[in-house]
Every structure is written in structure tokens, then in C-alpha cells.
Scaffold this motif. Structure first.
Motif, mmCIF file in Angstrom:
data_model
loop_
_atom_site.group_PDB
_atom_site.id
_atom_site.type_symbol
_atom_site.label_atom_id
_atom_site.label_comp_id
_atom_site.label_asym_id
_atom_site.label_seq_id
_atom_site.Cartn_x
_atom_site.Cartn_y
_atom_site.Cartn_z
ATOM 1 N N LEU A 31 0.827 -1.205 0.000
ATOM 2 C CA LEU A 31 0.000 0.000 0.000
ATOM 3 C C LEU A 31 0.860 1.253 0.000
ATOM 4 O O LEU A 31 0.555 2.230 -0.693
ATOM 5 C CB LEU A 31 -0.924 0.000 1.226
ATOM 6 N N LEU A 32 1.961 1.225 0.746
ATOM 7 C CA LEU A 32 2.874 2.370 0.780
ATOM 8 C C LEU A 32 3.445 2.648 -0.607
ATOM 9 O O LEU A 32 3.459 3.794 -1.067
ATOM 10 C CB LEU A 32 4.010 2.100 1.769
ATOM 11 N N GLN A 91 2.274 1.696 -3.564
ATOM 12 C CA GLN A 91 1.216 2.119 -4.488
ATOM 13 C C GLN A 91 0.834 3.578 -4.259
ATOM 14 O O GLN A 91 0.667 4.340 -5.223
ATOM 15 C CB GLN A 91 -0.016 1.223 -4.313
ATOM 16 N N THR A 92 0.715 3.969 -2.992
ATOM 17 C CA THR A 92 0.336 5.348 -2.671
ATOM 18 C C THR A 92 1.394 6.326 -3.133
ATOM 19 O O THR A 92 1.103 7.361 -3.736
ATOM 20 C CB THR A 92 0.115 5.499 -1.149
ATOM 21 N N PHE A 93 2.655 5.990 -2.891
ATOM 22 C CA PHE A 93 3.764 6.867 -3.269
ATOM 23 C C PHE A 93 3.901 6.980 -4.780
ATOM 24 O O PHE A 93 4.003 8.082 -5.335
ATOM 25 C CB PHE A 93 5.062 6.344 -2.655
ATOM 26 N N GLN A 151 -2.817 6.608 9.518
ATOM 27 C CA GLN A 151 -4.117 6.039 9.154
ATOM 28 C C GLN A 151 -4.279 4.627 9.680
ATOM 29 O O GLN A 151 -5.388 4.186 9.977
ATOM 30 C CB GLN A 151 -4.272 6.047 7.631
ATOM 31 N N HIS A 186 1.797 6.588 -7.013
ATOM 32 C CA HIS A 186 0.641 7.226 -7.643
ATOM 33 C C HIS A 186 0.851 8.731 -7.793
ATOM 34 O O HIS A 186 0.305 9.349 -8.715
ATOM 35 C CB HIS A 186 -0.623 6.952 -6.821
ATOM 36 N N VAL A 187 1.666 9.317 -6.904
ATOM 37 C CA VAL A 187 1.848 10.776 -6.921
ATOM 38 C C VAL A 187 3.286 11.175 -7.239
ATOM 39 O O VAL A 187 3.614 12.362 -7.230
ATOM 40 C CB VAL A 187 1.433 11.395 -5.566
ATOM 41 N N THR A 240 4.646 10.410 2.888
ATOM 42 C CA THR A 240 3.697 9.330 2.596
ATOM 43 C C THR A 240 3.716 8.289 3.707
ATOM 44 O O THR A 240 2.670 7.765 4.106
ATOM 45 C CB THR A 240 4.032 8.676 1.246
ATOM 46 N N GLN A 294 1.846 9.720 6.685
ATOM 47 C CA GLN A 294 0.406 9.735 6.428
ATOM 48 C C GLN A 294 -0.192 8.332 6.543
ATOM 49 O O GLN A 294 -1.243 8.138 7.162
ATOM 50 C CB GLN A 294 0.147 10.300 5.033
ATOM 51 N N LEU A 295 0.494 7.353 5.972
ATOM 52 C CA LEU A 295 -0.022 5.993 5.996
ATOM 53 C C LEU A 295 -0.046 5.430 7.414
ATOM 54 O O LEU A 295 -1.038 4.819 7.830
ATOM 55 C CB LEU A 295 0.833 5.102 5.092
#
Length: 295
Positions: free
Chosen positions: A108-109, A111-113, A290, A115-116, A283, A286-287
């Protein structure tokens, strides 16, 4: 023989004129003349024939021109290759991580990173003994590891605690330990203890000071379930590892109240100026803010 000498030599050979070559190279004519003279002295040959203001290659010079052109082409290719590689590495974030809850959220980390970001992530699983050395020798950019005094005392690091890693044990339901509320570790002293997956050094040392029998490591949940069902001992593992509750007659007991805990942190060298390294750290923060269920 220097690269600069060969570059000057080739330009003079092309222009057949010192002044024109100097103008093309954007240097003084005297500098060009000096480099050519030094090259001739080093090779112990005459490369040019002077005729008035012009300068012409002789046979030895023509021979050198062929080799010098090949050498500079290879030099330029090598420089370009390393620059391209350096540029590519600048947009690659290499993450080293130990076995911890991080491995559960790493996908998830990434993918999130990604993506941006225009950078990509290269993850590498490591053990505790090698991860900080890999960070300090620039083999990785970010280390996810346990926070200890050795790391705290190293200079030039950006250390960010992320979460506490806890442990739990599985015991047969018939065992008297299931009746205790927040049992102290001393109640494990006379038991056979199996670690499901390798324990961090500090955790294993804490247990070894209490448990009389050697602590054996296994890596199979199926084997752990078998040992429990046969009442052969207790199974201890990190809280993010769990056994299938439908496969045996045993109970899970949290050890979060004991000293068996460790802080997991991210570590980055402060001199790391890679593209998007700060975005990655943001990131991560933030992750982890959450995620609430890593115990």
C-alpha cells in the motif's frame, strides 16, 4: 596523456589552425599550443607540420588522430552511461525493511507513493545485522528497522518512530495460563517456547533470561498449530502474525503488557537529496497515521 590534450589535438587536426581551434574550444591560443607541445614531448614524436599560420598532420599525427577519436568516443560513451545511471538512481527510492508490520503495509505504501511521484520504489527485505550498514553505505535510501541505542548514537540520521511492535502467545485452552489476566513473563519460565518466525535479537534475549529451555524457531503456521494441538509447548510471535482460530483448541494471549515490545522506525541519512525522498517520508507518516490495527 590527458583527455584534455586529446580534445585539443583533435580540434587542431580538424581546423588545421591554432587560432581557429582555440576559438572553437573557447580557450587561449597559448593554452592550445602548450597542450599540443606537451603531448608531443610525452609521445616523443612530431604530430604536426607548421606552414605559416596553418598546421597540418603528418603520418604520426594521422595515426594518433584515429586512436584519439576512438578513445574520446569511448570516454563520452562511458560518461553518458554513468550519467544516465545516476539520473535513473536519482528517481529510485530503495527501501530496506526487516520483518515487521511494515511488511504488511509495504504494498500500500509503494502504491500510494508511486501514484503521486515520478520515482519508483525498490523494496529489499533485510535482517537486523545488515540494514543499517546498507543505509550508511548508500545501498538503500530508507531503512525500516527496530529503534535501538546504536541507531540513536549514529550521527547524520533522520530517525522517525512509527509504531510499537508487540507480541502474543498461543497456549492450549486447557493450560492454566489461560486463566491469568495479563500474565507476567515469569509464568513462561518452565514452558517449552517456539517462536513462529525468527524473533529480533533483543526480544529473544529478554525471553532467554526468563525461559529455562532453549527457544526454538519454526516458520510454518501448520507446524505451530500441530504443536499446540499436541500440547507440546507455547507459540510466540509478533502480533501481526496470527494462526487460524478454526484449526485448533488453543487460546491467544497478548503480551502487550510485558517488556516484549520494540519501536519500529524509519531511518534516512540527512544528506540524502534524492528526488522525492521527502515525499516518501511524508507518505510514510500519512499511511502510519491512518493504520490503527498493527498490534
Amino acid at each position: 596523456m590527458e583527455i584534455k590534450q586529446l580534445k585539443y589535438f583533435i580540434e587542431v587536426a580538424k581546423k588545421e589552425h591554432l587560432s581557429d581551434a582555440a576559438l572553437e574550444l573557447d580557450v587561449a591560443q597559448s593554452a592550445v599550443s602548450r597542450q599540443i607541445s606537451q603531448l608531443e614531448r610525452e609521445l616523443q614524436v612530431t604530430l604536426f607540420k607548421r606552414s605559416g599560420r596553418n598546421i597540418y598532420l603528418i603520418d604520426e599525427g594521422k595515426q594518433l588522430l584515429t586512436h584519439a577519436t576512438q578513445m574520446l568516443d569511448q570516454f563520452d560513451t562511458t560518461v553518458r552511461l554513468f550519467r544516465e545511471q545516476s539520473q535513473a538512481n536519482h528517481y529510485k527510492i530503495r527501501i530496506g525493511y526487516i520483518d515487521s508490520y511494515i511488511s504488511q503495509v509495504l504494498t500500500l505504501l509503494i502504491q500510494t507513493f508511486e501514484h503521486v511521484s515520478t520515482s519508483i520504489v525498490e523494496p529489499m527485505h533485510m535482517n537486523e545485522d545488515e540494514i543499517i550498514d546498507a543505509l550508511m553505505t548508500d545501498k538503500i535510501d530508507i531503512a525500516f528497522t527496530h529503534l535501538d541505542n546504536e541507531i540513536k548514537n549514529l550521527p547524520g540520521l533522520d530517525i522517525r518512530p512509527l509504531f510499537e511492535a508487540y507480541y502474543h502467545i498461543y497456549v492450549p485452552k486447557s493450560d492454566p495460563l489461560t486463566m491469568a489476566t495479563n500474565p507476567p513473563l515469569i509464568q513462561l519460565a518452565d514452558q517449552s517456547i517456539y517462536a513462529l518466525y525468527p524473533l529480533p535479537h533483543s526480544i529473544k534475549q529478554k525471553l532467554a533470561r526468563i525461559v529455562k529451555s532453549p527457544i526454538h524457531t519454526i516458520t510454518s503456521p501448520q507446524l505451530a498449530t500441530y504443536l499446540l494441538n499436541q500440547q507440546r509447548g507455547y507459540i510466540i510471535t509478533a502480533s501481526y502474525h496470527s494462526l487460524n482460530k478454526n484449526e485448533g483448541d488453543w487460546t491467544e494471549i497478548s503480551l502487550a503488557h510485558t517488556e516484549l515490545k520494540q519501536t519500529v522506525c524509519s531511518v534516512v541519512r540527512k544528506d540524502n537529496n534524492k528526488q522525492d525522498i521527502q515525499l516518501m517520508l511524508s507518505t510514510i507518516k500519512q499511511l502510519m497515521n491512518q493504520e490503527k490495527s498493527f498490534h
